[in-house]
Write an enzyme that holds these catalytic residues in place. Structure first.
Site, mmCIF file in Angstrom:
data_model
loop_
_atom_site.group_PDB
_atom_site.id
_atom_site.type_symbol
_atom_site.label_atom_id
_atom_site.label_comp_id
_atom_site.label_asym_id
_atom_site.label_seq_id
_atom_site.Cartn_x
_atom_site.Cartn_y
_atom_site.Cartn_z
ATOM 1 N N ASP B 280 54.436 -14.476 -4.189
ATOM 2 C CA ASP B 280 55.342 -14.331 -3.048
ATOM 3 C C ASP B 280 54.958 -13.166 -2.161
ATOM 4 O O ASP B 280 55.411 -13.059 -1.028
ATOM 5 C CB ASP B 280 56.784 -14.152 -3.534
ATOM 6 C CG ASP B 280 56.928 -12.896 -4.371
ATOM 7 O OD1 ASP B 280 56.497 -12.906 -5.535
ATOM 8 O OD2 ASP B 280 57.427 -11.888 -3.834
ATOM 9 N N GLY B 415 58.224 -14.053 3.474
ATOM 10 C CA GLY B 415 57.103 -14.965 3.691
ATOM 11 C C GLY B 415 57.476 -16.313 4.272
ATOM 12 O O GLY B 415 57.015 -16.694 5.347
ATOM 13 N N LEU B 416 58.338 -17.062 3.591
ATOM 14 C CA LEU B 416 58.633 -18.420 4.041
ATOM 15 C C LEU B 416 59.432 -18.413 5.331
ATOM 16 O O LEU B 416 59.228 -19.252 6.202
ATOM 17 C CB LEU B 416 59.397 -19.174 2.956
ATOM 18 C CG LEU B 416 58.485 -19.741 1.872
ATOM 19 C CD1 LEU B 416 59.313 -20.451 0.812
ATOM 20 C CD2 LEU B 416 57.450 -20.696 2.460
#
Ligand code: SF4
Lengths: 423, 513
Positions: B280, B415-416
Site C-alpha cells: 500500500d 494511493g487508491l
C-alpha cells in the site's frame, strides 16, 4: 500610601506601585491596528525581540502575509558601518515595491530605536517626500520604555491626528468617535447616530488611509477607549472639544456615552429613547442570565489594557460582582473621572505593578475570578484560580448594547468551564 | 537592517530562558524593558507550562534611563535571590539593555550572593535564539562542572553517559528524552545526568563523572559537549537517532563508546520497515518532498523520507546558519541546492519553484504549504501549541520512526484515492483542489502559481495553446504544477516556444517515471 480620589466621599483608594511589570509594550497594538486600517502597513524599526513579540502576541502567523514587519537593526548599523538612514530607506523601498497596495506606512519606534535616538519622525518626513502621493509615511513610538500595551494605539492615533486635514472654519459641528472599534460595533454606533439625526459622524481611525477625517474647532469628540490621552490632547490642540462620558461598555456605559453625544447635538429625548430602547431591552434580558452566574463572585484585575476601570464598573454595577483589587498600568484621572465615581467605596486601585507582590495579594484574597495576562493565566489556573485572559478584552468586540452580553460571557465562561470539568 | 516578516528564531535571551526554564533551582535576572515579558507566554501558553518561567525582568522605563538603571538591576537581582532562593543565578541583558551597557555580570557579582552567579554575554544584534541557548548552557557548565570524581570510575561499574540538549520549547524534546532514556537503559547504560531539562546546578557539577555524552540536540549542546571532550576527555555521539537507520547508527556508536555489544531484540518495536515495504506504500515512491527546518531535524527528515519511505527530496534547507556546512553536505547527496536563509519569503519562493507534493517543515512552512495547496507535516521548531500533543509522540528512536512514518504519510492523498481522482476528474465530489477525504474533504487548495519560464538568455517565453492548457487541467492538481514545469522546461530545451497537446505528451514520455 492611600489617597482618596476626591474629598467628599471615601471612594476607591489609589496606590502606586513600582517593581517588575508583566505587561506588553505598545508594539502589540499593531496586531489589531493593521487589521483596522486596511491599506496601512506597520514597519517596526527595532530588534529581533520586537519582531518576536508581535509574532507571538499575534499567535504565530494568523495571516499568511500580514501588513506588518520589522526592520531589524543589526550590529553593522550600530557600529556605524552602515548609514542607518540609507538602510531604512532601502528597506522601505523594498517593502513598497512588494506591496503596491499600501497607502499609509507607519514607522514604529521601539526601545532600541529610542535608545540610539534614531529620529523616525524625520525619516518619515524624508520618505513621505519621495513616496507621496502614493504613500503617506507617519511615525510613532510603541517602545516598551515609553508605552504599555494599548498606549501604542494612543501613540498611533495621535500621529494620525497630526496628519488629518483641517476642517473648514464655517463647517457645521460634527461628531468624531475616537479609538479603534470592531467594524461591526462601529456600524452599530453609526446606525444609532443616524437614527438620532446626526449626519456628520466620523470614526478615527477610518478603515482606509484616504478617509481619515478632517479636524478643527467644530469637531466634538467622544472617546471610545479609555487609553487615548495623547490622542485627546492632540485633538484638543487642534481645537476639537472632548465630550466627557462613561465608556461604552455595558448597558449603562453605552447609554451614557450615546447620551453625552445626543446632549451636545441637541437630540430630543424622545428620538434618543426611540433609538436605543429596543437594544437596551435586548441587552438587559441577556445580561440577566449572566448576572445569575456572576453576582457575588469576587474579581481581581492584574494591570493590562487600561480597560480595567470601565469593565470593573460594568461587572460590579450590572452583574453584581465583588471587586477586590483593580490593577491598572496607568490611570488617566480626567478621562476616567465619571467611571471612578461609580465604583464602590474602598475598592483598591493599584497603578503600576510589582508582579510578585501582586501575586502574593491575589493568592491571599483568593478571588473567584482573576483577570490577567497570558504569562500568568496557566500558572494561576494550576494553583486553582479561575482566570480570564485580559488580552481577549481587547481583541473581542465588547462595546455597545449588542455586545454587553458577549462581554459578560467572557467572565462567565471560565467559571462555567471549571464547574463543568470532572478531570 | 534586515526586513523581517516572520522570524524562525527569537532573540538570544529567549534561548537563555529556554535553558533556565528547563533547569531546576536556577533563576535568570534579565535586564529588559516591560514588553520583553511577552516571552513568558511562550512557555505558559505554547508549552502549557503550569508555572512561570524562573525569570525576573527589571522592566526599566524611559524615565529610569537618565537615572540609575544599574541600581534597578541590583535591586531586582537581590529581590529575586531573596524570594526564589535559587542554587545559581544567571544574569544578562536583552537587546535594549545591551545598548545602555550596565554590565549585569559585574553588578550581580558586587552583591556578594552566597550562590554562583553566571553572567551571560549574548550579543542581541548578531545572534539568535538557538545560539543563545547553546551559549547559556555552555556558560553554566563551565561555571559549575567539577573535575570527575574518581570514585565513580570503580571497576565493574556499568558504563554511564549524560544526555545533553533537551530544553523547554524544543520540538518533542519531552518524548524524545523518554524514548532515548529507555533505549540507553535497555542497552545497559547508566544515565549520569540529563541536562538542561530537569537538571539542578548540583547535577551540572557532576557532568564530568559520565563516561561519554549523548548529544541529542547539537543546536543546544554541541558547544558544551565539545568543551567537555576537550576538558575531561568525554567522547560524544554524532549520530542523530532519528529514523530506523539513524537509530541503528546511534546504537552502534553508543555501543562503541560504552565498550559493549549491541543487545539483540532492541528493534522489536520498529514498525516503519514493514509499513514501508507493505504494497500500500508503493504510491509514496518518488513523491516530491521539500524539507526545511532546524538543521538536525531537516537532515534527518530528508534521510527518512528518501531512504526509508522512498520519496524524492527536491529541496533541503535550514534557518540555522551555524549548521550551514552540514546542510550543504546533505543537500549535495540529494543533488539539490541547499537553502540557507532565515527569510521566510525566500523559503516561500523556493517551495513554489520546487513544486513539491509534500512539505516537511516548521509552522512557517505549514502556512506556506497551505497557501500553495500542498500537503505538509511539521518536523521542526519554531513550535506552536499543536506541537505539544497530549499523546506520546517522539521523533527519536524506533517509536520515533513509527511516528515519522505516520506524520509524513498522513497529509497525503491515499494511493487508491489518488488513482480514482486521476480517472474520474469530472466527478463533482472529486473536483479539483479537494483535500484528502480523511482530512475533511473540501478545503479548497489553490494551485501553485505557474512559474513564468524565461529562457536562460532572457529571451523568448513559452506560450500554451488553448488545447494544451485544457489537457493540462485534466492532470490531477497535485501533480499539475510539476507537469507544467517539466513541459515548459522540455519545450525550452528543444527551442519550442509554443506548447500544444503533442508537446505535453512528449514531455510526459520524456520525464516518465
Ligand atoms: S519592550 Fe521594547 S525591545 Fe521589547 S519588544 Fe517592546 S519595543 Fe521591542
Amino acid at each position: 500610601m492611600s489617597l482618596p480620589l476626591c474629598d467628599d466621599r471615601p471612594g476607591p483608594s489609589l496606590r502606586q506601585e513600582r517593581g517588575q511589570r508583566e505587561v506588553f509594550c505598545g508594539l502589540t497594538g499593531i496586531v489589531w491596528l493593521h487589521r483596522k486600517i486596511q491599506d496601512a502597513f506597520f514597519l517596526v524599526v527595532g530588534s529581533r525581540t520586537c519582531a518576536h513579540l508581535i509574532q507571538s502576541a499575534a499567535g504565530v502567523m494568523i495571516f499568511a502575509e500580514p501588513r506588518f514587519a520589522t526592520a531589524i537593526i543589526e550590529e553593522r548599523d550600530l557600529a556605524g558601518l552602515a548609514d542607518i538612514d540609507a538602510e531604512l530607506d532601502c528597506v522601505v523601498g523594498r517593502l513598497i515595491e512588494r506591496r503596491p497596495d499600501i497607502k499609509m506606512l507607519f514607522l514604529v519606534g521601539s526601545c532600541p530605536s529610542e535608545v540610539i535616538k534614531l529620529d523616525l519622525s524625520r525619516a518619515a518626513q524624508r520618505l513621505s517626500q519621495t513616496l507621496m502621493p502614493q504613500v503617506r509615511v507617519l511615525s510613532y513610538s510603541g517602545s516598551g520604555i515609553e508605552t504599555t500595551f494599548t498606549q501604542g494605539e494612543d501613540a498611533c492615533l495621535a500621529a494620525l491626528v497630526a496628519q488629518c486635514a483641517p476642517m473648514p472654519e464655517q463647517a457645521e459641528p460634527s461628531l468624531l468617535v475616537v479609538g479603534a472599534l470592531a467594524d461591526a460595533v462601529e456600524d452599530q454606533f453609526r446606525r444609532y447616530f443616524e437614527q438620532m439625526g446626526l449626519t456628520r459622524v466620523d470614526f478615527l481611525p477610518a478603515r482606509h488611509a484616504a478617509d481619515m477625517p478632517a479636524i478643527g474647532p467644530k469637531t466634538r469628540f467622544l472617546l471610545a477607549q479609555p487609553f487615548l490621552s495623547d490622542t485627546a490632547r492632540a485633538l484638543e490642540e487642534r481645537g476639537a472639544i472632548h465630550i466627557p462620558a462613561l465608556f461604552p461598555l455595558g448597558v449603562e456605559g453605552t447609554e451614557a456615552w450615546l447620551r453625552a453625544a445626543a446632549t451636545v447635538f441637541n437630540v430630543g429625548e424622545q428620538v434618543f429613547q426611540n433609538t436605543i430602547s429596543s437594544a437596551i431591552a435586548r441587552a438587559e434580558a441577556s445580561l440577566h442570565r449572566a448576572r445569575e452566574k456572576l453576582a457575588g463572585r469576587s474579581l481581581f484585575f492584574f494591570p493590562d489594557s487600561q480597560l480595567e476601570v470601565p469593565i470593573a464598573r460594568f461587572l460590579s454595577r450590572e452583574l453584581g460582582m465583588e471587586l477586590t483589587e483593580i490593577g491598572v498600568p496607568y490611570l488617566h484621572r480626567r478621562h476616567l473621572a465619571a467611571e471612578l465615581d461609580l465604583l464602590p467605596d474602598h475598592v483598591q486601585i493599584v497603578e503600576g505593578q510589582d508582579v510578585e507582590q501582586q501575586l502574593d495579594r491575589c493568592r491571599a484574597l483568593k478571588p473567584d475570578l482573576t483577570v490577567c495576562g497570558l504569562g500568568l493565566a496557566n500558572p494561576l489556573e494550576a494553583e486553582g484560580f479561575s482566570t480570564k485572559w485580559s488580552i481577549e478584552l481587547v481583541f473581542t468586540p465588547v462595546q455597545g448594547f449588542e455586545q454587553a452580553a458577549d462581554l459578560a460571557e467572557l467572565f462567565t465562561r471560565p467559571l462555567m468551564r471549571r464547574a463543568l470539568l470532572e478531570v | 537592517m534586515q526586513l523581517t516578516v516572520w522570524t524562525y528564531e527569537g532573540p538570544p535571551h529567549v534561548g537563555a530562558m529556554r535553558i533556565a526554564a528547563a533547569m531546576k533551582n536556577v533563576h535568570y535576572v534579565l535586564h529588559a524593558p516591560q514588553g520583553d515579558t511577552y516571552a513568558d507566554l511562550l512557555f505558559t501558553m505554547i508549552e502549557r507550562r503550569d508555572t512561570r518561567p524562573p525569570v525576573t525582568y527589571t522592566t526599566f522605563q524611559a524615565r529610569d534611563l537618565g537615572g540609575d538603571t544599574a541600581e534597578l538591576f541590583k535591586n531586582a537581582a537581590r529581590d529575586a535571590y531573596e524570594r526564589f532562593k535559587p542554587d545559581a543565578l544567571i544574569v544578562g541583558s536583552s537587546c535594549t539593555a545591551e545598548l545602555i551597557q550596565d554590565d549585569p555580570g559585574g553588578l550581580a557579582q558586587a552583591l556578594d550572593l552566597p550562590i554562583p552567579v553566571i553572567p551571560l554575554e549574548l550579543p542581541a544584534y548578531q545572534r539568535k535564539e538557538n545560539w543563545g541557548a547553546a551559549e547559556t548552557f555552555y556558560r553554566i557548565a563551565r561555571t559549575l562542572t567539577r573535575p570527575r570524581d574518581e570514585a565513580t570510575r570503580a571497576d565493574g561499574r556499568r558504563p554511564s553517559c549524560n544526555i545533553l540538549g533537551p530544553t523547554t520549547l524544543g520540538f518533542r524534546h519531552r518524548d524524545d528524552l523518554t524514548e532515548i532514556t529507555a533505549l540507553l537503559t535497555a542497552m545497559g547504560i547508566e544515565i549520569n545526568v540529563v541536562a538542561p531539562l530537569g537538571a539542578t546546578p548540583a547535577d551540572m557539577s557532576r557532568l564530568a563523572d559520565a563516561d561519554f555524552n549523548v548529544v541529542l540536540y547539537p543546536e543546544v549542546a554541541s558547544i558544551t559537549a565539545s568543551w567537555l571532550q576537550r576538558t575531561y576527555g568525554q567522547k560524544q555521539t554524532r549520530e542523530m537517532p532519528i529514523g530506523v537507520a539513524g537509530t541503528r547508527a546511534f546504537i552502534k556508536e553508543v555501543a562503541e563508546l560504552a565498550g559493549i555489544e549491541v543487545p539483540k531484540e532492541i528493534e522489536n518495536r520498529a514498525r516503519l520497515p514493514w509499513y514501508s515495504r507493505s504494497v500500500d506504500s508503493t504510491y509514496l515512491t518518488g513523491k516530491r518532498v521539500f524539507i526545511f527546518g532546524d538543521a538536525s531535524h531537516a537532515i534527518a527528515a530528508a534521510r527518512v523520507a528518501s531512504r526509508e519511505i522512498g520519496m524524492k527530496v527536491v529541496g533541503l534547507g535550514t534557518y540555522s546558519r551555524e549548521f550551514a556546512r552540514e546542510i550543504r553536505e546533505a543537500a549535495a547527496s540529494y543533488d539539490v541546492e541547499p537553502l540557507i536563509t532565515d527569510d521566510y519569503l525566500d523559503v516561500e519562493v523556493a517551495i513554489a519553484a520546487a513544486a513539491p507534493e509534500l512539505v516537511l517543515g516548521s509552522q512557517m512552512e505549514r502556512h506556506i504549504a497551505k497557501r500553495l495547496g500542498v500537503p505538509c507535516a511539521v518536523i521542526s521548531a519554531p513550535v506552536h501549541v499543536q506541537d505539544f500533543p497530549a499523546r506520546y509522540s517522539p521523533q527519536m528512536g524506533f517509536e520515533g520512526a513509527n511516528v515519522l512514518f505516520d506524520t509524513f504519510v498522513h497529509p497525503l492523498m491515499m494511493g487508491l484515492e489518488e488513482h480514482l481522482i486521476g480517472m474520474f476528474r469530472g466527478d463533482f465530489e472529486f473536483r479539483d483542489g479537494i483535500a484528502p477525504s480523511h482530512l475533511g474533504g473540501s478545503a479548497p487548495a489553490q494551485e501553485a502559481p505557474a512559474p513564468v519560464v524565461v529562457a536562460a538568455d532572457g529571451g523568448a517565453q513559452v506560450a500554451w495553446t488553448l488545447d494544451a492548457e485544457k489537457e493540462l487541467r485534466k492532470i490531477p492538481f497535485f501533480v499539475r504544477g510539476k507537469a507544467r514545469r517539466n513541459t515548459e522546461k522540455f519545450a525550452l530545451e528543444r527551442g519550442t516556444t509554443r506548447i500544444d497537446v503533442e508537446t505535453l505528451y512528449e514531455a510526459k514520455a520524456h520525464y516518465g517515471r
